[in-house]
Design a protein around this motif. Structure first.
Motif, PDB file in Angstrom:
ATOM      1  N   ARG A 171       8.547 -35.722 -20.979  1.00 21.61           N
ATOM      2  CA  ARG A 171       7.084 -35.759 -20.881  1.00 21.61           C
ATOM      3  C   ARG A 171       6.653 -35.033 -19.614  1.00 21.61           C
ATOM      4  NH1 ARG A 171       7.615 -37.029 -25.440  1.00 21.61           N
ATOM      5  NH2 ARG A 171       7.118 -39.048 -26.420  1.00 21.61           N
ATOM      6  N   TYR A 172       5.488 -34.392 -19.689  1.00 23.91           N
ATOM      7  CA  TYR A 172       4.950 -33.655 -18.551  1.00 23.91           C
ATOM      8  C   TYR A 172       3.459 -33.903 -18.429  1.00 23.91           C
ATOM      9  CZ  TYR A 172       9.315 -31.012 -18.892  1.00 23.91           C
ATOM     10  OH  TYR A 172      10.630 -30.659 -18.952  1.00 23.91           O
ATOM     11  N   SER A 173       2.984 -33.846 -17.210  1.00 27.34           N
ATOM     12  CA  SER A 173       1.544 -33.859 -17.025  1.00 27.34           C
ATOM     13  C   SER A 173       1.010 -32.479 -17.402  1.00 27.34           C
ATOM     14  CB  SER A 173       1.193 -34.188 -15.575  1.00 27.34           C
ATOM     15  OG  SER A 173       1.617 -33.142 -14.714  1.00 27.34           O
ATOM     16  N   ASP A 174      -0.244 -32.417 -17.740  1.00 25.45           N
ATOM     17  CA  ASP A 174      -0.840 -31.141 -18.134  1.00 25.45           C
ATOM     18  C   ASP A 174      -0.781 -30.124 -17.002  1.00 25.45           C
ATOM     19  OD1 ASP A 174      -3.480 -32.590 -20.203  1.00 25.45           O
ATOM     20  OD2 ASP A 174      -1.384 -32.104 -20.637  1.00 25.45           O
ATOM     21  N   SER A 175      -0.839 -30.588 -15.776  1.00 27.04           N
ATOM     22  CA  SER A 175      -0.893 -29.679 -14.632  1.00 27.04           C
ATOM     23  C   SER A 175       0.433 -28.945 -14.389  1.00 27.04           C
ATOM     24  CB  SER A 175      -1.309 -30.441 -13.373  1.00 27.04           C
ATOM     25  OG  SER A 175      -0.363 -31.445 -13.070  1.00 27.04           O
ATOM     26  N   VAL A 176       1.526 -29.456 -14.919  1.00 27.03           N
ATOM     27  CA  VAL A 176       2.825 -28.808 -14.679  1.00 27.03           C
ATOM     28  C   VAL A 176       3.486 -28.294 -15.955  1.00 27.03           C
ATOM     29  CG1 VAL A 176       3.169 -30.293 -12.672  1.00 27.03           C
ATOM     30  CG2 VAL A 176       4.279 -30.872 -14.848  1.00 27.03           C
ATOM     31  N   LYS A 177       2.897 -28.632 -17.089  1.00 25.55           N
ATOM     32  CA  LYS A 177       3.500 -28.234 -18.365  1.00 25.55           C
ATOM     33  C   LYS A 177       3.644 -26.714 -18.434  1.00 25.55           C
ATOM     34  CE  LYS A 177       2.170 -30.977 -21.515  1.00 25.55           C
ATOM     35  NZ  LYS A 177       1.347 -31.684 -22.511  1.00 25.55           N
ATOM     36  N   GLY A 178       4.822 -26.266 -18.821  1.00 27.31           N
ATOM     37  CA  GLY A 178       5.093 -24.832 -18.903  1.00 27.31           C
ATOM     38  C   GLY A 178       5.621 -24.241 -17.621  1.00 27.31           C
ATOM     39  N   ARG A 179       5.528 -24.953 -16.509  1.00 25.97           N
ATOM     40  CA  ARG A 179       6.030 -24.465 -15.223  1.00 25.97           C
ATOM     41  C   ARG A 179       7.208 -25.279 -14.725  1.00 25.97           C
ATOM     42  NH1 ARG A 179       2.934 -24.796 -10.794  1.00 25.97           N
ATOM     43  NH2 ARG A 179       1.760 -26.633 -11.518  1.00 25.97           N
ATOM     44  N   PHE A 180       7.202 -26.568 -14.997  1.00 24.77           N
ATOM     45  CA  PHE A 180       8.269 -27.465 -14.549  1.00 24.77           C
ATOM     46  C   PHE A 180       9.150 -27.854 -15.727  1.00 24.77           C
ATOM     47  CE2 PHE A 180       5.955 -29.543 -10.655  1.00 24.77           C
ATOM     48  CZ  PHE A 180       5.637 -28.269 -10.186  1.00 24.77           C
ATOM     49  N   ALA A 181      10.413 -28.126 -15.434  1.00 20.47           N
ATOM     50  CA  ALA A 181      11.339 -28.572 -16.467  1.00 20.47           C
ATOM     51  C   ALA A 181      12.207 -29.689 -15.917  1.00 20.47           C
ATOM     52  CB  ALA A 181      12.209 -27.422 -16.950  1.00 20.47           C
ATOM     53  N   ILE A 182      12.246 -30.796 -16.630  1.00 22.65           N
ATOM     54  CA  ILE A 182      13.077 -31.930 -16.219  1.00 22.65           C
ATOM     55  C   ILE A 182      14.345 -31.951 -17.045  1.00 22.65           C
ATOM     56  CG2 ILE A 182      12.004 -33.572 -17.837  1.00 22.65           C
ATOM     57  CD1 ILE A 182      12.117 -35.661 -15.546  1.00 22.65           C
ATOM     58  N   SER A 183      15.440 -32.340 -16.407  1.00 24.81           N
ATOM     59  CA  SER A 183      16.721 -32.400 -17.103  1.00 24.81           C
ATOM     60  C   SER A 183      17.589 -33.445 -16.428  1.00 24.81           C
ATOM     61  CB  SER A 183      17.413 -31.035 -17.086  1.00 24.81           C
ATOM     62  OG  SER A 183      17.694 -30.638 -15.749  1.00 24.81           O
ATOM     63  N   ARG A 184      18.748 -33.731 -17.031  1.00 28.67           N
ATOM     64  CA  ARG A 184      19.652 -34.705 -16.406  1.00 28.67           C
ATOM     65  C   ARG A 184      21.084 -34.266 -16.594  1.00 28.67           C
ATOM     66  NH1 ARG A 184      21.732 -34.302 -20.511  1.00 28.67           N
ATOM     67  NH2 ARG A 184      21.986 -35.714 -22.253  1.00 28.67           N
ATOM     68  N   ASP A 185      21.922 -34.712 -15.663  1.00 21.01           N
ATOM     69  CA  ASP A 185      23.363 -34.460 -15.728  1.00 21.01           C
ATOM     70  C   ASP A 185      24.035 -35.816 -15.730  1.00 21.01           C
ATOM     71  OD1 ASP A 185      26.071 -34.012 -15.143  1.00 21.01           O
ATOM     72  OD2 ASP A 185      25.607 -32.150 -14.081  1.00 21.01           O
ATOM     73  N   LYS A 186      24.558 -36.208 -16.879  1.00 23.09           N
ATOM     74  CA  LYS A 186      25.160 -37.536 -16.991  1.00 23.09           C
ATOM     75  C   LYS A 186      26.346 -37.689 -16.063  1.00 23.09           C
ATOM     76  CE  LYS A 186      23.780 -38.622 -21.731  1.00 23.09           C
ATOM     77  NZ  LYS A 186      24.254 -38.967 -23.084  1.00 23.09           N
ATOM     78  N   SER A 187      27.139 -36.650 -15.928  1.00 22.02           N
ATOM     79  CA  SER A 187      28.345 -36.744 -15.109  1.00 22.02           C
ATOM     80  C   SER A 187      28.036 -36.981 -13.639  1.00 22.02           C
ATOM     81  CB  SER A 187      29.186 -35.479 -15.262  1.00 22.02           C
ATOM     82  OG  SER A 187      28.525 -34.362 -14.683  1.00 22.02           O
ATOM     83  N   LYS A 188      26.832 -36.589 -13.226  1.00 17.25           N
ATOM     84  CA  LYS A 188      26.439 -36.750 -11.823  1.00 17.25           C
ATOM     85  C   LYS A 188      25.414 -37.863 -11.636  1.00 17.25           C
ATOM     86  CE  LYS A 188      27.373 -31.927 -10.614  1.00 17.25           C
ATOM     87  NZ  LYS A 188      26.822 -30.660 -10.069  1.00 17.25           N
ATOM     88  N   ASN A 189      25.048 -38.511 -12.747  1.00 16.41           N
ATOM     89  CA  ASN A 189      24.055 -39.595 -12.667  1.00 16.41           C
ATOM     90  C   ASN A 189      22.795 -39.102 -11.957  1.00 16.41           C
ATOM     91  OD1 ASN A 189      23.641 -42.258 -13.555  1.00 16.41           O
ATOM     92  ND2 ASN A 189      24.112 -43.125 -11.554  1.00 16.41           N
ATOM     93  N   THR A 190      22.371 -37.912 -12.325  1.00  8.85           N
ATOM     94  CA  THR A 190      21.306 -37.216 -11.601  1.00  8.85           C
ATOM     95  C   THR A 190      20.279 -36.651 -12.576  1.00  8.85           C
ATOM     96  OG1 THR A 190      22.759 -36.660  -9.754  1.00  8.85           O
ATOM     97  CG2 THR A 190      20.811 -35.275 -10.054  1.00  8.85           C
ATOM     98  N   VAL A 191      19.035 -36.716 -12.155  1.00  9.38           N
ATOM     99  CA  VAL A 191      17.929 -36.088 -12.878  1.00  9.38           C
ATOM    100  C   VAL A 191      17.366 -34.970 -12.001  1.00  9.38           C
ATOM    101  CG1 VAL A 191      15.584 -36.428 -13.750  1.00  9.38           C
ATOM    102  CG2 VAL A 191      17.357 -38.124 -14.226  1.00  9.38           C
TER     103      VAL A 191
END
Length: 126
Positions: free
Chosen positions: A58-78
């Motif tokens: 999910r993204y706020s309208d102000s960042v949609k298309g510019r920001f990308a969220i992801s996660r790395d399970k092996s590193k327990n990191t977002v």
């Protein structure tokens, strides 16, 4: 139990930064993790969220298309990849988590999140 946010810094408008949020003392499985930001003198606002499977974001309208969220399970990191940064993106960025494997609650409300990390400062110069 701790969330550690990092990756902030000073960047020119149009530039990019990648923020990291690493959990220690617990695993992020069955948790939704979100990013919020707070500019000086303003309220904290929702930026983005992801569930651990990575299948829902999910993204706020102000960042949609510019920001990308992801996660790395092996590193327990977002991660939060921030591109095409603007001066109005300047803020302290916080990551937070709460138990929600589906992200179907009011994920945009900070009140839902029970684990918070110390913020990392992002400054975008014009």
């Amino acid at each position: 139990v701790q969330l550690q946010a990092s990756g902030g810094g000073l960047v020119q408008a149009g530039g990019s930064l990648r923020l990291s949020c690493t959990a220690s003392g617990f695993t992020l499985s069955n948790y939704a993790t979100g990013w919020f930001r707070q500019a000086p003198g303003k309220e904290r606002k929702f930026v983005s969220a992801i569930i651990w499977s990575g299948t829902v974001t999910r993204y706020s309208d102000s960042v949609k298309g510019r920001f990308a969220i992801s996660r790395d399970k092996s590193k327990n990191t977002v991660y939060l990849q921030m591109n095409s940064l603007r001066p109005e993106d300047t803020a302290m960025y916080f990551c937070a988590s709460y138990q929600d494997p589906y992200l179907d609650g009011p994920y945009y409300s900070g009140k839902l999140y029970n684990y918070w990390g110390v913020g990392t400062l992002v400054t975008v110069s014009s």
